[in-house]
Design a protein around this motif. Structure first.
Motif, PDB file in Angstrom:
ATOM      1  N   ARG A 182       0.753  -1.258   0.119  1.00 48.31           N
ATOM      2  CA  ARG A 182       0.004  -0.156  -0.049  1.00 48.31           C
ATOM      3  C   ARG A 182       0.961   1.296   0.049  1.00 48.31           C
ATOM      4  NH1 ARG A 182      -4.791   0.084   4.080  1.00 48.31           N
ATOM      5  NH2 ARG A 182      -2.979  -0.104   5.847  1.00 48.31           N
ATOM      6  N   LYS A 183       0.194   2.276  -0.610  1.00 45.71           N
ATOM      7  CA  LYS A 183       1.054   3.682  -0.407  1.00 45.71           C
ATOM      8  C   LYS A 183       0.721   4.256   0.793  1.00 45.71           C
ATOM      9  CE  LYS A 183       0.583   4.433  -5.511  1.00 45.71           C
ATOM     10  NZ  LYS A 183       0.570   3.021  -6.013  1.00 45.71           N
ATOM     11  N   VAL A 184       1.815   5.325   1.013  1.00 53.80           N
ATOM     12  CA  VAL A 184       1.757   5.957   2.248  1.00 53.80           C
ATOM     13  C   VAL A 184       1.181   7.428   1.991  1.00 53.80           C
ATOM     14  CG1 VAL A 184       3.539   7.158   4.028  1.00 53.80           C
ATOM     15  CG2 VAL A 184       3.901   4.811   2.950  1.00 53.80           C
ATOM     16  N   CYS A 185       0.310   7.534   2.932  1.00 54.62           N
ATOM     17  CA  CYS A 185      -0.259   9.113   3.003  1.00 54.62           C
ATOM     18  C   CYS A 185       0.250   9.601   4.515  1.00 54.62           C
ATOM     19  CB  CYS A 185      -1.601   9.200   2.853  1.00 54.62           C
ATOM     20  SG  CYS A 185      -2.456  10.654   2.814  1.00 54.62           S
ATOM     21  N   LEU A 234      -9.707   6.781   4.768  1.00 56.59           N
ATOM     22  CA  LEU A 234      -7.902   6.971   4.243  1.00 56.59           C
ATOM     23  C   LEU A 234      -7.199   5.722   4.401  1.00 56.59           C
ATOM     24  CD1 LEU A 234      -6.708   9.008   2.332  1.00 56.59           C
ATOM     25  CD2 LEU A 234      -5.611   9.742   4.146  1.00 56.59           C
ATOM     26  N   SER A 235      -7.396   5.239   5.655  1.00 55.25           N
ATOM     27  CA  SER A 235      -6.618   4.057   6.262  1.00 55.25           C
ATOM     28  C   SER A 235      -6.804   2.405   5.492  1.00 55.25           C
ATOM     29  CB  SER A 235      -6.997   3.681   7.672  1.00 55.25           C
ATOM     30  OG  SER A 235      -8.119   3.353   7.906  1.00 55.25           O
ATOM     31  N   GLU A 236      -8.010   2.633   4.734  1.00 59.98           N
ATOM     32  CA  GLU A 236      -8.475   1.528   3.818  1.00 59.98           C
ATOM     33  C   GLU A 236      -7.652   1.455   2.863  1.00 59.98           C
ATOM     34  OE1 GLU A 236     -12.752   1.531   3.459  1.00 59.98           O
ATOM     35  OE2 GLU A 236     -13.313   1.755   5.611  1.00 59.98           O
ATOM     36  N   TYR A 237      -7.206   2.658   2.382  1.00 60.78           N
ATOM     37  CA  TYR A 237      -6.489   2.704   1.030  1.00 60.78           C
ATOM     38  C   TYR A 237      -4.978   2.934   1.224  1.00 60.78           C
ATOM     39  CZ  TYR A 237     -10.856   2.744  -0.817  1.00 60.78           C
ATOM     40  OH  TYR A 237     -12.439   2.625  -0.960  1.00 60.78           O
ATOM     41  N   PHE A 238      -4.406   3.386   2.256  1.00 62.88           N
ATOM     42  CA  PHE A 238      -3.126   3.952   2.368  1.00 62.88           C
ATOM     43  C   PHE A 238      -2.475   3.327   3.748  1.00 62.88           C
ATOM     44  CE2 PHE A 238      -4.625   7.304  -0.564  1.00 62.88           C
ATOM     45  CZ  PHE A 238      -3.501   7.186  -1.297  1.00 62.88           C
ATOM     46  N   GLU A 239      -1.477   3.508   3.926  1.00 63.74           N
ATOM     47  CA  GLU A 239      -0.809   3.252   5.232  1.00 63.74           C
ATOM     48  C   GLU A 239      -0.532   4.741   5.731  1.00 63.74           C
ATOM     49  OE1 GLU A 239       3.846   2.444   6.824  1.00 63.74           O
ATOM     50  OE2 GLU A 239       2.847   1.079   5.319  1.00 63.74           O
ATOM     51  N   VAL A 240      -1.246   5.081   6.687  1.00 55.17           N
ATOM     52  CA  VAL A 240      -1.553   6.554   6.934  1.00 55.17           C
ATOM     53  C   VAL A 240      -0.452   6.878   8.203  1.00 55.17           C
ATOM     54  CG1 VAL A 240      -2.780   8.472   8.051  1.00 55.17           C
ATOM     55  CG2 VAL A 240      -3.771   6.663   6.489  1.00 55.17           C
ATOM     56  N   SER A 267      -9.390   5.278  16.891  1.00 55.85           N
ATOM     57  CA  SER A 267      -8.968   3.868  16.534  1.00 55.85           C
ATOM     58  C   SER A 267      -7.638   3.705  16.037  1.00 55.85           C
ATOM     59  CB  SER A 267     -10.089   3.669  15.361  1.00 55.85           C
ATOM     60  OG  SER A 267     -11.463   3.635  15.878  1.00 55.85           O
ATOM     61  N   ARG A 268      -6.863   4.719  16.234  1.00 56.04           N
ATOM     62  CA  ARG A 268      -5.226   4.664  15.723  1.00 56.04           C
ATOM     63  C   ARG A 268      -5.272   3.939  14.525  1.00 56.04           C
ATOM     64  NH1 ARG A 268      -1.592   5.567  19.980  1.00 56.04           N
ATOM     65  NH2 ARG A 268       0.075   5.192  18.164  1.00 56.04           N
ATOM     66  N   ARG A 269      -5.816   4.535  13.481  1.00 58.13           N
ATOM     67  CA  ARG A 269      -5.826   3.995  12.056  1.00 58.13           C
ATOM     68  C   ARG A 269      -4.406   4.699  11.653  1.00 58.13           C
ATOM     69  NH1 ARG A 269      -9.625   0.204  11.498  1.00 58.13           N
ATOM     70  NH2 ARG A 269     -11.843   1.109  12.043  1.00 58.13           N
ATOM     71  N   ALA A 270      -3.769   5.543  12.104  1.00 62.98           N
ATOM     72  CA  ALA A 270      -2.568   6.115  11.711  1.00 62.98           C
ATOM     73  C   ALA A 270      -1.598   5.066  12.271  1.00 62.98           C
ATOM     74  CB  ALA A 270      -2.311   7.750  11.847  1.00 62.98           C
ATOM     75  N   LEU A 271      -0.896   4.433  11.677  1.00 59.31           N
ATOM     76  CA  LEU A 271      -0.144   3.291  12.115  1.00 59.31           C
ATOM     77  C   LEU A 271       1.472   4.034  12.990  1.00 59.31           C
ATOM     78  CD1 LEU A 271      -0.106   0.567   9.508  1.00 59.31           C
ATOM     79  CD2 LEU A 271      -1.639   0.813  11.325  1.00 59.31           C
ATOM     80  N   THR A 272       1.488   4.974  12.395  1.00 54.58           N
ATOM     81  CA  THR A 272       2.975   5.792  12.901  1.00 54.58           C
ATOM     82  C   THR A 272       2.689   7.218  13.298  1.00 54.58           C
ATOM     83  OG1 THR A 272       4.069   4.259  11.546  1.00 54.58           O
ATOM     84  CG2 THR A 272       5.296   6.168  12.324  1.00 54.58           C
TER      85      THR A 272
END
Length: 308
Positions: free
Chosen positions: A55-58, A107-113, A134-139
């Motif tokens: 997956r791409k990064v946003c 956005l988290s369904e399509y990108f690594e946020v 929900s901590r969708r942003a992994l970093t």
């Protein structure tokens, strides 16, 4: 973001001034942290670990992109925070950009946020906890991960350890992606406008962008995407008009064969529809358009229609 350096604001113009007490305090904190945490710059961020590289990064900025924070309760803020920096208490009032939580979740369904801010962790973490429960942003990345340049700080995307064709950054400051300008989307500043719809408008484009081989140049692809969307909307409208005219013609065939003339007056707001009918060749062959001399209201046109 207007009063001190805890909540970071990029310097658009360099002005010589004496730093206030809080700015001196935060500068000292940042200096000692940097001194005590010397690491190899290549691995400074610590996020180039085995993840879903398919997956791409946003990268999302925080202040003036997702929220607006200040130290005075002047605007209709959404929540307030008590933060402690070096044993000193500060109260921060935060206004959230409309649609933030849904934006991050989708956005988290399509990108690594990744959330990357130039603010201090003590302030940024509590804000991120609220807008991304929900901590969708992994970093999460903070000021120490930024690169100092003349006039402020920037976010060097190459430190993420990913192919730049797969990385996009959304930020309200162009300085934040000065090293990789083709990867940046410059979003409108958010202060306190509760009618703001930037995130809602941007989301369909980002979903489309996630499916492209290369996200660059982001700004050009953004224009191309919405131009295509506009063309498709016009095409859909033509199709609807065409179907409508077919139904009208079918109904008119059921009427008497005697000719009857009627006059239909339209406003200029109908001109686009008339033009679309003309382009699509869906006007009746018995429709004649004539512009009468009207001195009292030049914004109205009269069309004479002969029905068979």
């Amino acid at each position: 973001m207007n009063t001190n350096d805890i909540i970071y604001q990029q310097q658009q113009e360099q002005q010589e001034r004496k730093p206030n007490f809080i700015e001196k305090l935060c500068s000292c904190i940042y200096y000692f942290r940097k001194k005590s945490n010397k690491t190899n710059d290549k691995y400074q961020l610590g996020i180039d670990t085995p993840k879903s590289h398919s997956r791409k990064v946003c990268v999302l900025d925080l202040d003036e992109t997702l929220v607006h924070s200040q130290f005075k309760a002047e605007n209709d803020h959404d929540f307030s925070l008590d933060i402690i920096v070096q044993s000193q208490l500060f109260k921060v009032y935060v206004t959230v950009r409309p649609g933030v939580e849904n934006f991050i979740d989708t956005l988290s369904e399509y990108f690594e946020v990744i959330m990357w801010t130039a603010s201090l962790k003590e302030y940024a973490d509590p804000v991120m906890d609220i807008i991304d429960p929900s901590r969708r942003a992994l970093t999460r990345l903070y000021r120490e991960s930024c690169t100092p340049i003349q006039g402020g700080l920037t976010k060097n995307l190459s430190k993420l350890g990913r192919n730049l064709k797969d990385v996009i950054i959304i930020d309200n400051s162009q300085m934040s992606f000065i090293f990789q300008q083709e990867n940046g989307y410059l979003i409108k500043d958010f202060i306190a406008d509760k009618n703001d719809n930037e995130l809602e408008t941007l989301l369909p484009f980002l979903i489309w962008l996630s499916q492209q081989n290369d996200v660059r140049p982001v700004s050009q692809l953004f224009k191309q995407y919405f131009m295509n969307e506009s063309i498709q909307r016009k095409h859909s409208k033509r199709q609807i008009l065409s179907q409508s005219m077919i139904l009208n013609n079918q109904n008119s065939n059921k009427k008497l064969d005697t000719k009857a003339q009627r006059t239909h007056t339209v406003n200029h707001c109908d001109i686009e529809e008339i033009e679309l009918r003309a382009e699509a060749n869906i006007n009746s062959p018995n429709i004649e358009m004539k512009l009468n001399d009207q001195t009292d209201d030049e914004s109205r046109e009269t069309f004479e229609i002969s029905n068979c």
